[in-house]
Design a protein around this motif. Structure first.
Motif, mmCIF file in Angstrom:
data_model
loop_
_atom_site.group_PDB
_atom_site.id
_atom_site.type_symbol
_atom_site.label_atom_id
_atom_site.label_comp_id
_atom_site.label_asym_id
_atom_site.label_seq_id
_atom_site.Cartn_x
_atom_site.Cartn_y
_atom_site.Cartn_z
ATOM 1 N N ILE A 1 30.015 34.619 28.144
ATOM 2 C CA ILE A 1 31.466 34.627 28.196
ATOM 3 C C ILE A 1 31.858 34.852 29.652
ATOM 4 O O ILE A 1 31.321 35.740 30.313
ATOM 5 N N ILE A 2 32.785 34.064 30.151
ATOM 6 C CA ILE A 2 33.298 34.237 31.502
ATOM 7 C C ILE A 2 34.772 34.591 31.392
ATOM 8 O O ILE A 2 35.554 33.836 30.805
ATOM 9 N N VAL A 3 35.120 35.747 31.924
ATOM 10 C CA VAL A 3 36.499 36.212 31.894
ATOM 11 C C VAL A 3 37.023 36.246 33.324
ATOM 12 O O VAL A 3 36.341 36.728 34.230
ATOM 13 N N ILE A 4 38.225 35.743 33.502
ATOM 14 C CA ILE A 4 38.885 35.761 34.807
ATOM 15 C C ILE A 4 40.145 36.597 34.678
ATOM 16 O O ILE A 4 40.921 36.442 33.719
ATOM 17 N N ALA A 5 40.329 37.497 35.647
ATOM 18 C CA ALA A 5 41.487 38.389 35.618
ATOM 19 C C ALA A 5 42.008 38.580 37.036
ATOM 20 O O ALA A 5 41.350 38.205 38.005
ATOM 21 N N ASP B 1 46.698 35.516 44.252
ATOM 22 C CA ASP B 1 45.597 34.582 44.034
ATOM 23 C C ASP B 1 44.220 35.254 44.034
ATOM 24 O O ASP B 1 43.208 34.586 43.856
ATOM 25 N N ALA B 2 44.148 36.560 44.232
ATOM 26 C CA ALA B 2 42.871 37.276 44.171
ATOM 27 C C ALA B 2 42.416 37.351 42.713
ATOM 28 O O ALA B 2 43.231 37.561 41.810
ATOM 29 N N ARG B 3 41.116 37.151 42.490
ATOM 30 C CA ARG B 3 40.604 37.102 41.120
ATOM 31 C C ARG B 3 39.342 37.926 40.945
ATOM 32 O O ARG B 3 38.516 38.040 41.855
ATOM 33 N N PHE B 4 39.183 38.464 39.742
ATOM 34 C CA PHE B 4 37.977 39.147 39.299
ATOM 35 C C PHE B 4 37.369 38.272 38.214
ATOM 36 O O PHE B 4 38.032 37.936 37.230
ATOM 37 N N VAL B 5 36.112 37.883 38.392
ATOM 38 C CA VAL B 5 35.407 37.032 37.431
ATOM 39 C C VAL B 5 34.183 37.795 36.955
ATOM 40 O O VAL B 5 33.400 38.293 37.767
ATOM 41 N N VAL B 6 34.014 37.892 35.665
ATOM 42 C CA VAL B 6 32.829 38.572 35.114
ATOM 43 C C VAL B 6 32.235 37.709 34.019
ATOM 44 O O VAL B 6 32.949 37.148 33.188
ATOM 45 N N SER B 7 30.908 37.555 34.049
ATOM 46 C CA SER B 7 30.234 36.855 32.951
ATOM 47 C C SER B 7 29.304 37.838 32.260
ATOM 48 O O SER B 7 28.674 38.680 32.906
#
Length: 127
Positions: free
Chosen positions: A118-122, A75-81
């Protein structure tokens, strides 16, 4: 919650926001995103906002640091906009995430006034 910015001026603004919000669980550090000083596998979420880093030489070192500090949990996430001028900018970010062993999970678009963000979740590719 740990807020990190390389700019002392931005962190002064963050301190004022923290005080106004009475956020007792927030710490603010002046540091580089490529050398945060945070312990390995210590963060549930890493959020990088409003950045042009994907277009700089600092992008890959940032990805390496995020991979180091992000917990190795499903459930850990990296979010970058980031601002994307064209479709290739988005593809380049997704490809760099894949090459750095992140698994893309979501893509969102947001209006920021003049420009589309743009918001990317990984997450870690382990899961």
């Amino acid at each position: 919650v740990t807020c990190i910015d390389i700019s002392p001026e931005m962190n002064k603004i963050a301190e004022r926001i923290k005080a106004r919000a009475q956020a007792k669980n927030m710490s603010i550090r002046t540091a580089s995103g490529i050398a945060t000083g945070l312990p390995t596998s210590s963060q549930n979420k890493v959020i990088v906002l409003q950045t042009d880093l994907p277009k700089t030489i600092h992008w890959q070192p940032l990805l390496n640091e995020v991979k180091r500090i992000l917990k190795k949990e499903s459930d850990a996430r990296f979010v970058v906009s980031f601002a994307a001028r064209n479709r290739k900018d988005v593809q380049d970010v997704l490809e760099s995430l894949d090459n750095s062993h992140f698994k893309f999970t979501a893509l969102k678009y947001a209006e920021t006034g003049k420009q589309e963000a743009i918001i990317v979740i990984a997450r870690h590719a382990l899961f």
